[in-house]
Design a protein around this motif. Structure first.
Motif, PDB file in Angstrom:
ATOM      1  N   SER A  58      22.527  10.470  75.317  1.00  0.00           N
ATOM      2  CA  SER A  58      22.728  11.883  75.667  1.00  0.00           C
ATOM      3  C   SER A  58      21.409  12.631  75.585  1.00  0.00           C
ATOM      4  O   SER A  58      20.541  12.305  74.773  1.00  0.00           O
ATOM      5  N   LEU A  59      21.284  13.621  76.456  1.00  0.00           N
ATOM      6  CA  LEU A  59      20.137  14.516  76.374  1.00  0.00           C
ATOM      7  C   LEU A  59      20.212  15.342  75.093  1.00  0.00           C
ATOM      8  O   LEU A  59      21.304  15.609  74.581  1.00  0.00           O
ATOM      9  N   PRO A  60      19.088  15.777  74.549  1.00  0.00           N
ATOM     10  CA  PRO A  60      19.131  16.655  73.384  1.00  0.00           C
ATOM     11  C   PRO A  60      19.913  17.934  73.687  1.00  0.00           C
ATOM     12  O   PRO A  60      20.015  18.370  74.838  1.00  0.00           O
ATOM     13  N   GLN A  61      20.468  18.524  72.652  1.00  0.00           N
ATOM     14  CA  GLN A  61      21.293  19.716  72.806  1.00  0.00           C
ATOM     15  C   GLN A  61      20.528  20.866  73.448  1.00  0.00           C
ATOM     16  O   GLN A  61      21.118  21.737  74.093  1.00  0.00           O
ATOM     17  N   VAL A  62      19.194  20.841  73.319  1.00  0.00           N
ATOM     18  CA  VAL A  62      18.401  21.942  73.857  1.00  0.00           C
ATOM     19  C   VAL A  62      18.529  22.042  75.372  1.00  0.00           C
ATOM     20  O   VAL A  62      18.347  23.102  75.964  1.00  0.00           O
ATOM     21  N   PHE A  63      18.905  20.914  76.056  1.00  0.00           N
ATOM     22  CA  PHE A  63      19.067  20.958  77.501  1.00  0.00           C
ATOM     23  C   PHE A  63      20.404  21.572  77.910  1.00  0.00           C
ATOM     24  O   PHE A  63      20.641  21.801  79.093  1.00  0.00           O
ATOM     25  N   TYR A  64      21.288  21.787  76.957  1.00  0.00           N
ATOM     26  CA  TYR A  64      22.585  22.400  77.265  1.00  0.00           C
ATOM     27  C   TYR A  64      22.633  23.862  76.821  1.00  0.00           C
ATOM     28  O   TYR A  64      23.596  24.553  77.106  1.00  0.00           O
ATOM     29  N   ALA A  65      21.613  24.320  76.113  1.00  0.00           N
ATOM     30  CA  ALA A  65      21.603  25.687  75.592  1.00  0.00           C
ATOM     31  C   ALA A  65      21.220  26.658  76.699  1.00  0.00           C
ATOM     32  O   ALA A  65      20.446  26.333  77.600  1.00  0.00           O
ATOM     33  N   ALA A  66      21.786  27.853  76.634  1.00  0.00           N
ATOM     34  CA  ALA A  66      21.472  28.913  77.595  1.00  0.00           C
ATOM     35  C   ALA A  66      20.804  30.055  76.866  1.00  0.00           C
ATOM     36  O   ALA A  66      21.023  30.268  75.670  1.00  0.00           O
ATOM     37  N   THR A  67      19.959  30.797  77.572  1.00  0.00           N
ATOM     38  CA  THR A  67      19.215  31.885  76.945  1.00  0.00           C
ATOM     39  C   THR A  67      19.931  33.216  77.058  1.00  0.00           C
ATOM     40  O   THR A  67      19.441  34.216  76.555  1.00  0.00           O
ATOM     41  N   GLN A 319      10.671  23.296  73.828  1.00  0.00           N
ATOM     42  CA  GLN A 319      11.340  22.111  73.289  1.00  0.00           C
ATOM     43  C   GLN A 319      11.639  21.097  74.398  1.00  0.00           C
ATOM     44  O   GLN A 319      11.477  19.891  74.208  1.00  0.00           O
ATOM     45  N   ARG A 320      12.070  21.580  75.553  1.00  0.00           N
ATOM     46  CA  ARG A 320      12.356  20.674  76.667  1.00  0.00           C
ATOM     47  C   ARG A 320      11.081  19.982  77.155  1.00  0.00           C
ATOM     48  O   ARG A 320      11.072  18.775  77.416  1.00  0.00           O
ATOM     49  N   ASP A 321       9.991  20.757  77.283  1.00  0.00           N
ATOM     50  CA  ASP A 321       8.730  20.171  77.732  1.00  0.00           C
ATOM     51  C   ASP A 321       8.234  19.129  76.740  1.00  0.00           C
ATOM     52  O   ASP A 321       7.693  18.087  77.143  1.00  0.00           O
ATOM     53  N   ASN A 322       8.377  19.405  75.445  1.00  0.00           N
ATOM     54  CA  ASN A 322       7.953  18.435  74.433  1.00  0.00           C
ATOM     55  C   ASN A 322       8.747  17.135  74.560  1.00  0.00           C
ATOM     56  O   ASN A 322       8.200  16.034  74.442  1.00  0.00           O
ATOM     57  N   PHE A 323      10.053  17.274  74.828  1.00  0.00           N
ATOM     58  CA  PHE A 323      10.878  16.074  74.977  1.00  0.00           C
ATOM     59  C   PHE A 323      10.439  15.285  76.212  1.00  0.00           C
ATOM     60  O   PHE A 323      10.315  14.053  76.159  1.00  0.00           O
ATOM     61  N   LEU A 324      10.198  15.968  77.328  1.00  0.00           N
ATOM     62  CA  LEU A 324       9.775  15.277  78.541  1.00  0.00           C
ATOM     63  C   LEU A 324       8.425  14.602  78.354  1.00  0.00           C
ATOM     64  O   LEU A 324       8.199  13.486  78.847  1.00  0.00           O
ATOM     65  N   ALA A 325       7.510  15.276  77.628  1.00  0.00           N
ATOM     66  CA  ALA A 325       6.200  14.676  77.387  1.00  0.00           C
ATOM     67  C   ALA A 325       6.330  13.433  76.514  1.00  0.00           C
ATOM     68  O   ALA A 325       5.683  12.406  76.768  1.00  0.00           O
TER      69      ALA A 325
END
Length: 449
Positions: A58-67, A319-325
């Motif tokens: 599963s993708l980290p929860q940060v990819f499901y969060a909305a701002t 957080q998303r960019d860090n995960f992709l990197a």
């Protein structure tokens, strides 16, 4: 003396290969110490292959969060732009305010409440101040802080309470002060909640809202009724929370339900005509300043909310960019399927997050297989058995394109190897391409000798 290399010699050379001919990889039992079991992929065996347990990462929860989120108060707008007079009169449409339920009356600042107690002698002696106020018809005015001050009892908070809740507060205060709590409480003057009525009425009036709801007909009657020279173009306008509603006067007279329109504290009712709004504009000017202040407060709240959302979005994106990197650098764990043989590119295919991937996904996401060199009869998925002592080679015969439907049903598992064998002619061509340069060299040496 020239010598020529005969065709038999060339053929012999090709058969022998001199150790340099092409060795074609294939799925079989030769040249391996592993136990290999070849299983044809059919509608029945697909279900067996898919029964191997696997839960996609599963993708980290940060990819499901909305701002988004948050809200602002004070959603207020300016009154609707009034009708501009012209040479011809125009009738207006009906725009009713939404239905409301004002609920029970709540005591407010400025209201006067009357506290009545028993007229017994003991009560007179103990509550002489209270009885004197009652006998003089003097009640208690709710102060700015929402309290009333009862002699020998103290301050009692009544602001914002219904009459029933206020009676409970007074009862508790009398008991705590040691007095006989036999009393009655009523609102003698309603001053905290009012509706203003102006314009083409007999007299401008501030109509209080009491224990019973106030409807439009009562408010207009309290101002002495409507006085317009031409009822056809008369309007009753209701100004509420920055929105202007209107009721044509003729419809107001013919429809009793319109007269029962419930008014709320702070409403402004103005009677005018569609072609003469000078007095109406003057009536609303004093309201516009208040609305402007509300709009400024709303704008400030919106700016604050936008700033908060921007900070949230920046944090999520970081957080998303860090995960992709980390994923690109191989620091995040991934499940892979490997491709070998006559495929477009010998590579590895990362299994997707959150869903199953099929054999068709793997083949066609990476460009498919080489149709000129690959053998569609020999498409394999190599997968170790659960015990690890046997390699199961799931074989798909795609020489009939209908069988490709099975590829869309066959689910992949981590560390599967997708292997496609070469066409027989491809093996021969590659062997010849390796041997031919050596044959030419040998022929030239022989000829020169």
């Amino acid at each position: 003396m020239k010598r020529y290399v005969s065709g038999a010699v060339i053929a012999l050379f090709l058969l022998a290969g001199c150790g340099i001919t092409y060795v074609n990889p294939e799925v079989g039992l030769r040249n391996t110490t592993a136990n290999v079991e070849v299983v044809e992929i059919t509608t029945r065996t697909v279900q067996i292959a898919n029964s191997a347990p696997y839960t996609p990462m599963s993708l980290p929860q940060v990819f499901y969060a909305a701002t988004g989120g948050g809200s602002t108060s004070g959603n207020v707008g300016l009154p609707a732009q009034p009708f501009v007079p012209n040479e011809q009169r125009q009738s207006a449409n009906l725009r009713l305010p939404p239905p409301v339920d004002p609920g029970p009356y709540e005591i407010g600042v400025g209201d006067m409440v009357l506290l009545a107690t028993k007229a017994a002698s003991s009560t007179v002696e103990e509550l002489s101040g209270l009885l004197a106020a009652q006998n003089q018809r003097q009640g208690y005015t709710v102060r700015d802080d929402g309290t009333i001050s009862i002699p020998d009892v103290g301050s009692v908070q009544l602001g914002g309470l219904t009459l029933e809740e206020a009676e409970a507060e007074v009862f508790q205060a009398l008991v705590e002060a040691g007095f006989n709590p036999a009393f009655s409480l009523e609102v003698a003057e309603f001053n905290s909640k009012r509706v203003v009525v102006g314009g083409a009425v007999a007299q401008t009036a501030l109509v209080p809202i009491t224990l019973t709801r106030l409807d439009l007909g009562e408010a207009v009657a309290a101002a002495g009724g409507v006085t317009v020279p031409d009822e056809e173009f008369a309007l009753i306008r209701i100004y509420r929370d920055g929105t202007l509603y209107q009721i044509p006067y003729e419809e107001y007279l013919s429809n009793p339900d319109l007269r029962n329109t419930t008014l709320l504290a702070g409403d402004a009712v103005y009677v005018d005509t569609t072609y003469d709004l000078d007095r109406a504009l003057q009536f609303y000017e004093q309201q516009i300043d208040v609305i402007s202040l509300r709009q400024e407060a709303q704008a400030a709240a919106l700016d604050q909310l936008q700033t908060e959302i921007s900070l949230r979005r920046a944090a999520l994106n970081e957080q998303r960019d860090n995960f992709l990197a980390r994923t690109e650098l191989g620091a995040e764990a991934r499940d892979y399927v490997y491709l070998a043989g006559e495929v477009e590119t010998q590579s590895r295919f990362p299994l997707p997050y959150g869903r199953q991937a099929t054999l068709a996904d793997v083949l066609y996401e990476t460009g498919g297989f080489e149709v000129e060199t690959g053998n569609p009869r020999e498409i394999y998925v190599l997968r170790p058995s659960s015990g690890g002592d046997t390699v199961v080679a799931w074989r798909l015969n795609a020489s009939n394109a209908i069988n490709l439907v099975l590829a869309t049903q066959f689910e992949m598992r981590p560390n599967d190897i997708v292997f496609i064998e070469s066409q027989p002619i491809t093996v021969w061509n590659r062997a010849v391409s390796q041997a031919l340069p050596n044959l030419i060299s040998i022929a030239r040496v022989t000829e020169n000798n």
